[in-house]
Design a protein around this motif. Structure first.
Motif, PDB file in Angstrom:
ATOM      1  N   ASN A   1     -31.511   6.971  47.161  1.00  0.00           N
ATOM      2  CA  ASN A   1     -32.452   6.107  47.884  1.00  0.00           C
ATOM      3  C   ASN A   1     -33.005   5.018  46.970  1.00  0.00           C
ATOM      4  OD1 ASN A   1     -34.093   7.587  46.234  1.00  0.00           O
ATOM      5  ND2 ASN A   1     -35.248   8.580  47.866  1.00  0.00           N
ATOM      6  N   ILE A   2     -32.437   4.919  45.766  1.00  0.00           N
ATOM      7  CA  ILE A   2     -32.864   3.893  44.812  1.00  0.00           C
ATOM      8  C   ILE A   2     -31.767   2.864  44.591  1.00  0.00           C
ATOM      9  CG2 ILE A   2     -33.667   3.459  42.452  1.00  0.00           C
ATOM     10  CD1 ILE A   2     -34.777   6.271  42.382  1.00  0.00           C
ATOM     11  N   TYR A   3     -30.523   3.345  44.470  1.00  0.00           N
ATOM     12  CA  TYR A   3     -29.411   2.472  44.109  1.00  0.00           C
ATOM     13  C   TYR A   3     -28.439   2.289  45.277  1.00  0.00           C
ATOM     14  CZ  TYR A   3     -31.302   3.155  39.456  1.00  0.00           C
ATOM     15  OH  TYR A   3     -32.144   3.209  38.368  1.00  0.00           O
ATOM     16  N   SER A   4     -28.867   1.525  46.281  1.00  0.00           N
ATOM     17  CA  SER A   4     -28.012   1.060  47.375  1.00  0.00           C
ATOM     18  C   SER A   4     -27.229   2.169  48.057  1.00  0.00           C
ATOM     19  CB  SER A   4     -27.042  -0.015  46.845  1.00  0.00           C
ATOM     20  OG  SER A   4     -27.739  -1.062  46.216  1.00  0.00           O
ATOM     21  N   ASN A   5     -27.882   3.308  48.286  1.00  0.00           N
ATOM     22  CA  ASN A   5     -27.234   4.424  48.983  1.00  0.00           C
ATOM     23  C   ASN A   5     -25.952   4.891  48.302  1.00  0.00           C
ATOM     24  OD1 ASN A   5     -29.110   4.777  51.116  1.00  0.00           O
ATOM     25  ND2 ASN A   5     -28.235   3.029  52.196  1.00  0.00           N
ATOM     26  N   ALA A   6     -25.917   4.790  46.983  1.00  0.00           N
ATOM     27  CA  ALA A   6     -24.738   5.240  46.248  1.00  0.00           C
ATOM     28  C   ALA A   6     -24.508   6.723  46.503  1.00  0.00           C
ATOM     29  CB  ALA A   6     -24.926   4.999  44.756  1.00  0.00           C
ATOM     30  N   PRO A   7     -23.254   7.123  46.773  1.00  0.00           N
ATOM     31  CA  PRO A   7     -22.993   8.541  47.057  1.00  0.00           C
ATOM     32  C   PRO A   7     -23.242   9.417  45.833  1.00  0.00           C
ATOM     33  CG  PRO A   7     -20.942   7.309  46.856  1.00  0.00           C
ATOM     34  CD  PRO A   7     -22.049   6.298  46.850  1.00  0.00           C
ATOM     35  N   MET A   8     -23.856  10.581  46.060  1.00  0.00           N
ATOM     36  CA  MET A   8     -24.129  11.560  44.999  1.00  0.00           C
ATOM     37  C   MET A   8     -23.700  12.938  45.514  1.00  0.00           C
ATOM     38  SD  MET A   8     -27.940  10.158  43.958  1.00  0.00           S
ATOM     39  CE  MET A   8     -28.233  11.429  42.737  1.00  0.00           C
ATOM     40  N   PRO A   9     -22.385  13.171  45.650  1.00  0.00           N
ATOM     41  CA  PRO A   9     -21.930  14.448  46.216  1.00  0.00           C
ATOM     42  C   PRO A   9     -22.289  15.628  45.322  1.00  0.00           C
ATOM     43  CG  PRO A   9     -20.090  13.236  45.267  1.00  0.00           C
ATOM     44  CD  PRO A   9     -21.263  12.305  45.246  1.00  0.00           C
ATOM     45  N   PHE A  10     -22.495  16.765  45.948  1.00  0.00           N
ATOM     46  CA  PHE A  10     -22.848  18.008  45.255  1.00  0.00           C
ATOM     47  C   PHE A  10     -24.055  17.782  44.343  1.00  0.00           C
ATOM     48  CE2 PHE A  10     -18.246  18.132  46.064  1.00  0.00           C
ATOM     49  CZ  PHE A  10     -18.208  19.208  46.938  1.00  0.00           C
ATOM     50  N   MET A  11     -25.064  17.146  44.915  1.00  0.00           N
ATOM     51  CA  MET A  11     -26.274  16.825  44.161  1.00  0.00           C
ATOM     52  C   MET A  11     -27.118  18.071  43.920  1.00  0.00           C
ATOM     53  SD  MET A  11     -29.807  16.288  44.322  1.00  0.00           S
ATOM     54  CE  MET A  11     -30.210  16.163  46.042  1.00  0.00           C
TER      55      MET A  11
END
Length: 410
Positions: free
Chosen positions: A80-90
Motif C-alpha cells: 500500500n506504499i509502493y504502487s500496489n507492488a505484489p508481495m506474495p507469501f507476505m
C-alpha cells in the motif's frame, strides 16, 4: 563488509544449494537473516533446517536489524506504499511495513525498499512451515544460535504426578445418568490466578531490560495513590494531577510546594507509603501478542551494558524434563547520549565468549516472579534481553520487538 560467502565450507554448501528442504523439524523454528551475507537461515534449536539467498533494503531504505516475530501472514498481498507492488507469501514483521515476501528479483545485494525479498519458490515453502509468532532475527552480521546453560534461565514448573487410573474414582458417562445434570470438572491452568485463558500451550514472550524514568514515576504515582493524594492515572507521566498531588504531599510534610520531584522527595514519599525503591531492572511478559504482567528485578554492575540477546526454549523428549535454551547475541551500538542517560560506562561486546551467560549471571529475580514465569513456560517461549525497551514498535498485536543499531563506520 564481510564477503557474502565468507562462511565455513559446509555452510557455503547449504547456502549455495537451491532452497534446502525442511528436514523434519521437531521444535519451534527461528529465522535468522544476515544483511552482510544476504542470506536467510532457518534453525530448529542449533540445527540448520533451510537456507536461502535474500535481498534486503538498499541505501535510503535500509532493512532494520533486531528481534522480530511474524505478526501476520497473507498469501496474496500488495504494497500500500509502493504502487500496489505484489508481495506474495507476505509474512509481516512490523506494522510499519517490514515483511518477508516472495519476489522475482532477488539479486545478491541489497535492492528492496526495506523488506526482505525471497525467491518465489522458497517464499512459498517457508510460508507453509511458519505460523504467527515465529521469531525472525535480522542481523548486520552472520550469527548462529547455540545452546545456553545457566542457572538463571527459567525451567518448566514441576508437575504433580497423577494417581494411577485404578485409584481415580470414575465419573459416570453422560449416557448413564439419564436426565440428571452432570457436573464437569475443569482443570485450572498452573499458577492459579496467574494463568490466563491462553496460558495452556501458548508460548510466552519475556523481555528483560532496564527500568527507566517512567517506571520510577509510576512508583511515585502508586505511592501518592496509596496515601490518598489522587495522582490521576498511574501511567508514568507527570501530568497536572500528579504535580498537584506532589505539591499536596510536600505541603503535608512541611516542604516547599513546588511539585519538583527529587531523589530525596522520592525516597521520603516511598518510605511514607511503605514501599521500597524501584529496582533498576524489569521483566515484562506477553502472551498471544498481549501484555500479561511485569515485575522488577535487580541488575548487578549497572554501569556495564547488558548487550542484546535472544533465547528460545525447546522442550520435547530430546531435551528432557528441563528442556534447553538456544541463544544468540546481536550487535547493538549505544550512542554516547544513551549511555549517559542509562548510566552505562562500559559498552557490551557482542563477540564476547559466553556473553549471554555473563549477562544472565548479573540478574537477580525474586522467587515468586520466577515461579510465575515458570508456571507459564512452554516450548517455543522466548527471552529477549536489551538495555533499552524499544517500545515504539512493540504494542497491540505484537511480541516484543527490539531494534538494534550498528556501530558507525570508522
Amino acid at each position: 563488509m564481510v564477503s557474502r560467502f565468507a562462511l565455513t565450507a559446509s555452510f557455503v554448501a547449504l547456502l549455495l544449494s537451491p532452497a534446502t528442504g525442511f528436514a523434519g523439524s521437531r521444535g519451534p523454528l527461528q529465522i535468522i537473516v544476515s544483511k552482510d551475507q544476504q542470506s536467510l537461515v532457518v534453525y530448529d534449536g542449533d540445527a540448520v533446517i533451510a537456507t536461502s539467498p535474500v535481498s534486503t533494503g538498499k541505501a535510503g531504505h535500509t532493512t532494520p536489524s533486531g528481534i522480530f516475530s511474524i505478526l501476520e501472514k497473507r498469501r496474496h498481498h500488495k504494497s500500500n506504499i509502493y504502487s500496489n507492488a505484489p508481495m506474495p507469501f507476505m509474512q509481516r514483521l512490523t506494522w510499519s511495513g517490514i515483511a518477508l515476501h516472495g519476489s522475482n528479483h532477488v539479486p545478491d545485494y541489497p535492492a528492496s525498499h526495506g523488506c526482505v525479498r525471497l525467491p518465489g519458490s522458497f517464499a512459498a515453502t517457508l510460508y507453509k512451515m511458519t505460523e504467527r509468532g515465529v521469531h525472525v532475527l535480522i542481523s548486520d552480521r552472520q550469527i548462529t544460535p547455540s545452546e545456553v546453560k545457566s542457572a538463571l534461565l527459567f525451567r518448566p514448573a514441576p508437575t504433580e504426578a497423577l494417581p494411577p487410573l485404578s485409584d481415580v474414582p470414575l465419573r459416570p458417562a453422560i449416557s448413564q445418568v439419564g436426565d440428571a445434570p452432570v457436573e464437569i470438572a475443569m482443570t485450572e491452568p498452573p499458577g492459579g490466578a496467574t494463568g490466563t485463558a491462553t496460558a495452556l500451550g501458548e508460548p510466552i514472550r519475556i523481555l528483560i531490560t532496564r527500568s527507566d524514568a517512567r517506571d520510577g514515576m509510576r512508583e511515585v504515582q502508586t505511592s501518592l495513590e496509596a496515601l490518598g493524594y489522587g495522582p490521576g492515572t498511574i501511567d508514568g507521566h507527570a501530568g497536572p494531577a500528579t504535580i498537584a498531588a506532589l505539591k499536596a504531599f510536600q505541603a503535608s510534610e512541611g516542604l516547599e510546594s513546588d511539585g519538583k520531584l527529587t531523589p530525596e522527595l522520592t525516597e521520603r514519599l516511598l518510605r511514607k507509603a511503605g514501599r521500597t525503591p524501584p529496582q533498576n531492572g524489569k521483566l515484562l511478559v506477553r502472551q498471544g501478542f498481549k501484555p500479561l504482567f511485569e515485575a522488577g528485578l535487580t541488575i548487578d554492575k549497572p554501569e556495564e551494558a547488558l548487550g542484546t540477546h535472544f533465547l528460545q526454549f525447546r522442550h520435547n523428549e530430546e531435551e528432557g524434563a528441563e528442556g534447553k535454551w538456544f541463544g544468540a547475541s546481536l550487535e547493538n551500538h549505544l550512542t554516547a547520549s544513551t549511555m549517559k542517560r542509562l548510566g552505562i560506562t562500559i559498552d557490551a561486546d557482542p563477540f564476547a565468549f559466553n556473553g549471554i551467560q555473563r549477562t544472565l549471571a548479573r540478574l537477580t529475580i525474586a522467587d515468586d516472579v520466577r515461579r510465575r514465569v515458570e508456571d507459564l513456560l512452554t516450548e517455543g517461549s522466548s527471552l529477549s534481553i536489551a538495555d533499552m525497551d524499544s517500545g515504539l514498535e512493540t504494542g497491540q498485536g505484537t511480541d516484543f520487538i527490539t531494534i538494534t543499531r550498528p556501530r558507525p563506520a570508522g
